[in-house]
Design a protein around this motif. Structure first.
Motif, PDB file in Angstrom:
ATOM      1  N   ALA A   1      -8.164   2.316 -15.367  1.00 49.77           N
ATOM      2  CA  ALA A   1      -7.378   1.712 -14.287  1.00 49.77           C
ATOM      3  C   ALA A   1      -5.952   2.245 -14.282  1.00 49.77           C
ATOM      4  O   ALA A   1      -5.354   2.448 -13.220  1.00 49.77           O
ATOM      5  N   ALA A   2      -5.372   2.493 -15.469  1.00 48.55           N
ATOM      6  CA  ALA A   2      -4.015   3.026 -15.541  1.00 48.55           C
ATOM      7  C   ALA A   2      -3.927   4.436 -14.978  1.00 48.55           C
ATOM      8  O   ALA A   2      -2.860   4.862 -14.517  1.00 48.55           O
ATOM      9  N   LEU A   3      -5.024   5.180 -15.015  1.00 49.58           N
ATOM     10  CA  LEU A   3      -5.041   6.538 -14.484  1.00 49.58           C
ATOM     11  C   LEU A   3      -5.363   6.593 -12.999  1.00 49.58           C
ATOM     12  O   LEU A   3      -5.361   7.676 -12.411  1.00 49.58           O
ATOM     13  N   THR A   4      -5.628   5.463 -12.397  1.00 50.49           N
ATOM     14  CA  THR A   4      -6.082   5.454 -11.005  1.00 50.49           C
ATOM     15  C   THR A   4      -4.942   5.743 -10.042  1.00 50.49           C
ATOM     16  O   THR A   4      -5.027   6.656  -9.218  1.00 50.49           O
ATOM     17  N   CYS A   5      -3.861   4.986 -10.119  1.00 47.56           N
ATOM     18  CA  CYS A   5      -2.739   5.168  -9.205  1.00 47.56           C
ATOM     19  C   CYS A   5      -1.496   4.560  -9.827  1.00 47.56           C
ATOM     20  O   CYS A   5      -1.560   3.845 -10.827  1.00 47.56           O
ATOM     21  N   LYS A   6      -0.349   4.851  -9.215  1.00 48.52           N
ATOM     22  CA  LYS A   6       0.921   4.369  -9.756  1.00 48.52           C
ATOM     23  C   LYS A   6       1.039   2.855  -9.685  1.00 48.52           C
ATOM     24  O   LYS A   6       1.675   2.240 -10.527  1.00 48.52           O
ATOM     25  N   ALA A   7       0.427   2.260  -8.666  1.00 47.02           N
ATOM     26  CA  ALA A   7       0.511   0.803  -8.544  1.00 47.02           C
ATOM     27  C   ALA A   7      -0.201   0.110  -9.680  1.00 47.02           C
ATOM     28  O   ALA A   7       0.191  -0.983 -10.098  1.00 47.02           O
ATOM     29  N   PHE A   8      -1.258   0.736 -10.200  1.00 47.43           N
ATOM     30  CA  PHE A   8      -2.033   0.133 -11.280  1.00 47.43           C
ATOM     31  C   PHE A   8      -1.506   0.501 -12.663  1.00 47.43           C
ATOM     32  O   PHE A   8      -1.887  -0.135 -13.643  1.00 47.43           O
ATOM     33  N   ARG A   9      -0.680   1.536 -12.750  1.00 49.58           N
ATOM     34  CA  ARG A   9      -0.341   2.084 -14.065  1.00 49.58           C
ATOM     35  C   ARG A   9       0.327   1.067 -14.979  1.00 49.58           C
ATOM     36  O   ARG A   9      -0.166   0.777 -16.083  1.00 49.58           O
ATOM     37  N   ASP A  10       1.471   0.517 -14.547  1.00 45.65           N
ATOM     38  CA  ASP A  10       2.216  -0.391 -15.427  1.00 45.65           C
ATOM     39  C   ASP A  10       1.464  -1.683 -15.730  1.00 45.65           C
ATOM     40  O   ASP A  10       1.412  -2.105 -16.894  1.00 45.65           O
ATOM     41  N   PRO A  11       0.877  -2.375 -14.741  1.00 42.39           N
ATOM     42  CA  PRO A  11       0.118  -3.588 -15.088  1.00 42.39           C
ATOM     43  C   PRO A  11      -1.062  -3.318 -16.009  1.00 42.39           C
ATOM     44  O   PRO A  11      -1.327  -4.112 -16.921  1.00 42.39           O
ATOM     45  N   ALA A  12      -1.774  -2.202 -15.794  1.00 33.21           N
ATOM     46  CA  ALA A  12      -2.917  -1.897 -16.653  1.00 33.21           C
ATOM     47  C   ALA A  12      -2.476  -1.554 -18.064  1.00 33.21           C
ATOM     48  O   ALA A  12      -3.116  -1.958 -19.052  1.00 33.21           O
ATOM     49  N   LEU A  13      -1.364  -0.799 -18.201  1.00 34.13           N
ATOM     50  CA  LEU A  13      -0.869  -0.468 -19.540  1.00 34.13           C
ATOM     51  C   LEU A  13      -0.362  -1.710 -20.264  1.00 34.13           C
ATOM     52  O   LEU A  13      -0.537  -1.847 -21.482  1.00 34.13           O
ATOM     53  N   ASP A  14       0.276  -2.615 -19.536  1.00 31.65           N
ATOM     54  CA  ASP A  14       0.725  -3.858 -20.167  1.00 31.65           C
ATOM     55  C   ASP A  14      -0.450  -4.656 -20.722  1.00 31.65           C
ATOM     56  O   ASP A  14      -0.378  -5.201 -21.841  1.00 31.65           O
ATOM     57  N   ALA A  15      -1.524  -4.728 -19.957  1.00 32.10           N
ATOM     58  CA  ALA A  15      -2.706  -5.450 -20.431  1.00 32.10           C
ATOM     59  C   ALA A  15      -3.398  -4.698 -21.565  1.00 32.10           C
ATOM     60  O   ALA A  15      -3.929  -5.320 -22.492  1.00 32.10           O
ATOM     61  N   LEU A  16      -3.379  -3.361 -21.511  1.00 26.08           N
ATOM     62  CA  LEU A  16      -4.036  -2.556 -22.547  1.00 26.08           C
ATOM     63  C   LEU A  16      -3.353  -2.693 -23.897  1.00 26.08           C
ATOM     64  O   LEU A  16      -3.999  -2.758 -24.938  1.00 26.08           O
TER      65      LEU A  16
ATOM     66  N   PRO B   1      -1.054   4.773  -3.870  1.00 20.57           N
ATOM     67  CA  PRO B   1      -1.744   3.489  -3.792  1.00 20.57           C
ATOM     68  C   PRO B   1      -2.023   3.110  -2.359  1.00 20.57           C
ATOM     69  O   PRO B   1      -1.269   3.413  -1.448  1.00 20.57           O
ATOM     70  N   SER B   2      -3.121   2.443  -2.166  1.00 19.28           N
ATOM     71  CA  SER B   2      -3.482   2.005  -0.836  1.00 19.28           C
ATOM     72  C   SER B   2      -2.567   0.871  -0.391  1.00 19.28           C
ATOM     73  O   SER B   2      -1.839   0.278  -1.179  1.00 19.28           O
ATOM     74  N   SER B   3      -2.606   0.584   0.893  1.00 18.31           N
ATOM     75  CA  SER B   3      -1.754  -0.479   1.424  1.00 18.31           C
ATOM     76  C   SER B   3      -2.126  -1.829   0.832  1.00 18.31           C
ATOM     77  O   SER B   3      -1.267  -2.677   0.599  1.00 18.31           O
ATOM     78  N   SER B   4      -3.421  -2.034   0.563  1.00 18.82           N
ATOM     79  CA  SER B   4      -3.833  -3.306  -0.035  1.00 18.82           C
ATOM     80  C   SER B   4      -3.309  -3.440  -1.442  1.00 18.82           C
ATOM     81  O   SER B   4      -2.917  -4.525  -1.871  1.00 18.82           O
ATOM     82  N   ALA B   5      -3.282  -2.299  -2.190  1.00 18.26           N
ATOM     83  CA  ALA B   5      -2.740  -2.354  -3.552  1.00 18.26           C
ATOM     84  C   ALA B   5      -1.241  -2.588  -3.528  1.00 18.26           C
ATOM     85  O   ALA B   5      -0.685  -3.266  -4.393  1.00 18.26           O
ATOM     86  N   GLN B   6      -0.532  -2.007  -2.531  1.00 20.26           N
ATOM     87  CA  GLN B   6       0.902  -2.216  -2.442  1.00 20.26           C
ATOM     88  C   GLN B   6       1.241  -3.671  -2.124  1.00 20.26           C
ATOM     89  O   GLN B   6       2.274  -4.184  -2.540  1.00 20.26           O
ATOM     90  N   SER B   7       0.349  -4.307  -1.352  1.00 19.34           N
ATOM     91  CA  SER B   7       0.619  -5.700  -0.981  1.00 19.34           C
ATOM     92  C   SER B   7       0.459  -6.652  -2.156  1.00 19.34           C
ATOM     93  O   SER B   7       1.018  -7.744  -2.157  1.00 19.34           O
TER      94      SER B   7
END
Length: 526
Positions: A57-72, A17-23
């Motif tokens: 979005a869940a397949l994009t990066c680890k930072a997005f995985r859990d939030p995207a799966l929760d919404a899915l 994940p990018s630094s902006s996604a980590q923030s």
């Protein structure tokens, strides 16, 4: 290409994940992805498209995985993906059957995804499930809301698998009196979800259904439609924690007039705070007359009796006055929000009598919504009686000869606490020049319900309207228009001019208006 199995694989190495996604915090990402979700009972095409976006979005990066799966997985309308996570459960004779022992890893994966489901919409028949297939787990352990589009889908014995002790809201649509699935389902809910909080029943119900319904003693909100009689109304008042009641009684007959001395016929909802009734005004008034006490803060009355302005006014006038009289008598000290609606605001006049205004003067409202044809004289007479209102919405019919802007002046003068005002206002009306004073009114939001056809804004007309609104409401923060309004562009220009007035100050505004009004010099030829 990554697949759904790759997401759960321990060896999956997603892009860092990018630094902006980590923030971004987990809660912020969850909020972003939940906004991509379409309504669970909306059209299928947008719903499928939003699910595809969340999956990518869940397949994009680890930072997005859990939030995207929760919404899915938060909103689901099928349990097939869950059942397919258990290799030990196979389809035999069109029934999901347990064929071998469920492995701990499969059970852990199944549980982690089933806990994500919070809202389930039953829109098709459930697959047949053997009672022994899910003996070790609860199918939807974190479910909060269950929506059943049709009772034809409540087939036993698969439907009880959807019930969970965590369930708070159940909505049953298209219900009928003679449907055989209602009673078994209601009985199953009593056993599994005894602490149900919110229940919605749409359609006529049998007395047996009401008996099961009244067993949920912890109901906080109830919405029902169909034939409502006095015994049922009295039984509803016995629910000790009921705070919200929504009744559609279009099919219900009016109650007999209550004798003045018959105190035992009064019905008290001790904990009720919100009341919404739809139906014939005469029926609504008869039920309100039988209510007593309580601390109701919000009331909505919607009349379904069609009556054009050319018809006789006396019957409907009397019923509106009777409704408001009962409301003012019973809940004058507690009522804070009142909504009066007609079935067709474009056609039906919300007719009033002197008794109506007397009742309104007794209330101390913070919010008032009148959804019906309301004329300028009615607005002028009502404004001095609602000085405490902060949110005012009136379906106002424009009148010629500058009267629509006169109504704005009336509300600015008589309603000093207004922060939001919504009414119909024509962009073609020429404002008067007599309101040159500078008000100190604190209105923040003005909503224009205009249906004018699109037209090119005239600079001088924009300046006059914006100048008037700035004088009446100098602290205005937004001008909103209804969706699809043809005059949206005009009001955008008006608000831009008002912001300029607010920035440069009163003196410069007066100079700008003077320059704009100054006629152009003519060039004389020799």
């Amino acid at each position: 290409m990554k697949t759904e199995s790759d997401i759960d694989s321990p060896s999956w190495t997603a892009a860092s994940p990018s630094s902006s996604a980590q923030s971004l915090g987990y809660d912020i990402l969850t909020e972003i992805f939940e906004n991509l979700n379409d309504p669970i009972d909306g059209p299928p095409s947008p719903r499928l498209r939003s699910k595809q976006q969340l999956y990518r979005a869940a397949l994009t990066c680890k930072a997005f995985r859990d939030p995207a799966l929760d919404a899915l997985w938060k909103y689901m309308d099928t349990i097939t993906p869950l059942l397919q996570m258990l290799p030990a459960v196979e389809i035999i004779n069109n029934t999901y059957t347990l064929c071998e022992e469920i492995q701990d890893a499969d059970l852990q994966r199944f549980t982690s995804y089933s806990k994500k489901i919070r809202v389930f919409a039953l829109q098709n028949h459930l697959p047949s499930i053997s009672p022994f297939a899910l003996s070790r787990m609860t199918l939807l352990p974190s479910l909060k809301k269950l929506i059943c589009v049709s009772l034809n889908f409540l087939m036993m014995p698969a439907t009880p698998f959807l019930l969970s002790p965590t369930l708070e809201t159940v909505e049953l649509r298209d219900i009928s009196v003679n449907h055989t699935n209602v009673r078994p389902f209601m009985y199953a809910m009593q056993q599994i979800v005894p602490d149900l909080k919110y229940f919605v029943i749409r359609g006529p119900s049998s007395p047996q259904t009401w008996e099961h319904l009244l067993q949920f003693r912890h109901l906080c909100s109830l919405e029902l439609s169909g034939i409502v009689d006095l015994p049922l109304f009295r039984q509803l008042s016995a629910l000790p924690e009921l705070r919200g009641l929504v009744i559609d009684m279009q099919s219900s007959p009016p109650l007999l007039a209550r004798p003045q001395s018959a105190a035992n016929m009064m019905i008290a909802f001790s904990q009720l705070r919100t009341l919404s009734i739809t139906g014939n005004l005469f029926t609504i008034a008869s039920y309100l007359e039988h209510m007593h006490g309580g601390q109701i803060t919000n009331v909505l009355i919607k009349s379904q009796s069609e009556q054009s302005p050319s018809q006789s006014r006396s019957p409907q006038q009397d019923q509106w006055s009777l409704c408001t009289h009962v409301i003012a008598t019973q809940w004058a000290q507690t009522l804070r929000s009142l909504s009066l609606k007609t079935s067709n605001p474009d056609r039906v006049q919300l007719q009033t009598t002197p008794d109506f205004y007397v009742s309104m003067s007794k209330l101390c409202l913070e919010s008032l919504y009148i959804d019906g044809r309301f004329s300028t004289p009615q607005c002028t007479e009502l404004a001095p009686l609602i000085q405490t209102v902060q949110d005012l919405r009136i379906y106002f019919v424009d009148c010629p000869e500058k009267k629509s802007f006169r109504v704005l002046h009336t509300f600015s003068t008589c309603c000093p606490h207004l922060t939001k005002l919504e009414l119909r206002l024509s962009s073609y009306t020429t404002p008067p020049r007599s309101y040159g004073f500078m008000s100190s009114h604190g209105l923040k939001v003005l909503v224009i319900g205009s249906d004018d056809t699109p037209h090119l804004p005239n600079l001088h007309h924009v300046l006059k309207v914006s100048r008037l609104l700035h004088n009446l409401f100098p602290y205005l923060e937004a001008i909103q228009t209804k969706e699809g309004s043809g005059s949206a562009g005009f009001w955008e220009h008006v608000y831009e001019m008002i912001k300029a007035f607010q920035e440069v100050g009163e003196t410069t505004c007066g100079q700008a208006e003077t320059v704009a009004r100054r006629p152009k010099r003519r060039k004389w030829r020799k």
